[in-house]
Write a protein that holds these residues in place. Structure first.
Motif, mmCIF file in Angstrom:
data_model
loop_
_atom_site.group_PDB
_atom_site.id
_atom_site.type_symbol
_atom_site.label_atom_id
_atom_site.label_comp_id
_atom_site.label_asym_id
_atom_site.label_seq_id
_atom_site.Cartn_x
_atom_site.Cartn_y
_atom_site.Cartn_z
ATOM 1 N N LYS A 64 0.809 -1.220 0.000
ATOM 2 C CA LYS A 64 0.000 0.000 0.000
ATOM 3 C C LYS A 64 0.840 1.267 0.000
ATOM 4 O O LYS A 64 0.576 2.205 -0.765
ATOM 5 C CB LYS A 64 -0.938 0.000 1.213
ATOM 6 N N PHE A 65 1.856 1.337 0.842
ATOM 7 C CA PHE A 65 2.676 2.550 0.948
ATOM 8 C C PHE A 65 3.326 2.932 -0.381
ATOM 9 O O PHE A 65 3.169 4.064 -0.855
ATOM 10 C CB PHE A 65 3.716 2.390 2.056
ATOM 11 N N PRO A 66 4.056 2.034 -1.057
ATOM 12 C CA PRO A 66 4.664 2.450 -2.333
ATOM 13 C C PRO A 66 3.637 2.705 -3.425
ATOM 14 O O PRO A 66 3.798 3.660 -4.211
ATOM 15 C CB PRO A 66 5.577 1.280 -2.693
ATOM 16 N N GLY A 120 12.733 2.314 -0.128
ATOM 17 C CA GLY A 120 13.672 1.553 0.681
ATOM 18 C C GLY A 120 13.159 1.282 2.078
ATOM 19 O O GLY A 120 12.078 1.729 2.471
ATOM 20 N N ALA A 121 13.963 0.546 2.822
ATOM 21 C CA ALA A 121 13.641 0.199 4.206
ATOM 22 C C ALA A 121 14.712 0.799 5.116
ATOM 23 O O ALA A 121 15.907 0.602 4.890
ATOM 24 C CB ALA A 121 13.587 -1.316 4.378
ATOM 25 N N CYS A 144 9.458 13.379 -0.162
ATOM 26 C CA CYS A 144 10.016 12.339 0.709
ATOM 27 C C CYS A 144 8.975 11.981 1.760
ATOM 28 O O CYS A 144 8.475 12.853 2.465
ATOM 29 C CB CYS A 144 11.304 12.809 1.378
ATOM 30 N N LYS A 145 8.648 10.698 1.826
ATOM 31 C CA LYS A 145 7.680 10.208 2.806
ATOM 32 C C LYS A 145 8.313 9.052 3.576
ATOM 33 O O LYS A 145 8.998 8.204 2.997
ATOM 34 C CB LYS A 145 6.407 9.720 2.119
ATOM 35 N N VAL A 146 8.052 9.021 4.881
ATOM 36 C CA VAL A 146 8.509 7.917 5.725
ATOM 37 C C VAL A 146 7.294 7.292 6.396
ATOM 38 O O VAL A 146 6.446 7.995 6.939
ATOM 39 C CB VAL A 146 9.528 8.394 6.778
ATOM 40 N N ILE A 195 10.773 4.124 3.305
ATOM 41 C CA ILE A 195 10.986 5.478 2.805
ATOM 42 C C ILE A 195 10.673 5.528 1.311
ATOM 43 O O ILE A 195 10.961 4.578 0.571
ATOM 44 C CB ILE A 195 12.427 5.961 3.077
ATOM 45 N N PHE A 196 10.071 6.614 0.890
ATOM 46 C CA PHE A 196 9.768 6.881 -0.520
ATOM 47 C C PHE A 196 10.351 8.248 -0.843
ATOM 48 O O PHE A 196 9.985 9.250 -0.223
ATOM 49 C CB PHE A 196 8.252 6.881 -0.744
#
Length: 271
Positions: free
Chosen positions: A39-41, A197-198, A235-237, A253-254
């Protein structure tokens, strides 16, 4: 706890890409990474593309394993998608899906995620077919080579998506910066780079194998991109929601960034 020195390396030993899909991206009842890895990406990619700033002719995908869910949104905005993989097994698993072979991984469960985004409310099957048509090449690459796709030379890209690949291929933070520089060389001036990424991860598990992961935080990722001539646009975390022993990341992180004009780019061309 296993000594980190005994962890396997993605680029050396590789892993089972189908097991990776089952463990982290499937619709199984015990798959707990849906919020973080699906969902996040997907939500962030849908938003960044619909803004209208990222589109063009060529998109390069340099991502871990054989996943395609992160490319479904992109196929609306790029004529050609070229997928680069460091492992042959990942290419074989991806081609099972591309060729609609019996036993290919089923991505139907991401329909719900896409339907939550108004711009992506069509049937997933239609999106999958469009993505299959958009993926023009799946190519083996070696991140250590000057031309990582030698003897093929890929065309300069309008955009690169790299999802979790840097996390699993980099032995240290110097590698991360060095590979970013290589990615930059594949982009047109003004081209976009999207990193998923993670954060603060030290390992991940696929099947019975525990593998090395690069440990870094948001501050490092931002500084690395800026240091290589990128301007960060978004940038989103997302803090971890999954409860699982399979991996120990703290957040996802995006980052969407664009390359400043004036840098050198790769030369042509796949025909």
């Amino acid at each position: 706890m296993m000594d980190s020195s005994t962890y396997k390396y993605y680029c050396v030993q590789g892993f089972d890409p189908r097991q990776h899909l089952e463990d982290y991206l499937s619709d199984k009842a015990d798959m707990v990474f849906g919020e973080d890895a699906l969902k996040f990406p997907i939500e962030n990619l849908a938003k960044i593309f619909t803004i209208g700033h990222i589109e063009g002719d060529v998109l390069l995908d340099l991502s871990v394993g054989s996943m395609v869910h992160h490319l479904i949104a992109a196929c609306e905005f790029f004529e050609h998608i070229i997928v680069l993989k460091v492992n042959d097994r990942c290419i074989l698993e991806l081609k099972r899906w591309l060729d609609s072979r019996t036993g290919a991984f089923n991505w139907e469960h991401v329909t719900k995620v896409h339907r939550e985004n108004e711009a992506y409310s069509d049937k997933l099957q239609d999106k999958e077919e469009k993505l299959r048509s958009a993926i023009s090449h799946a190519i083996k690459c070696d991140l250590e080579k000057e031309n990582m796709t030698n003897p093929i030379v890929v065309p300069p890209a309008d955009c690169i998506i790299s999802a979790w690949l840097l996390d699993v291929t980099c032995k240290d933070q110097d590698d991360y910066i060095r590979y970013l520089r290589k990615f930059s060389g594949l982009l047109k001036p003004g081209g976009h780079l999207i990193i998923i990424g993670a954060l603060d991860m030290t390992y991940y598990t696929v099947g019975k194998n525990k593998l090395h992961a690069l440990t870094y935080d948001e501050d490092f990722a931002r500084k690395a991109l800026v240091g290589e001539g990128f301007v960060i646009d978004d940038c989103k975390v997302h803090k971890r929601t999954a409860v699982s022993y399979l991996t120990d990341y703290k957040a996802m992180i995006f980052i969407a960034a664009h390359k400043e004009y004036g840098a050198l780019q790769a030369t042509q061309v796949i025909k």
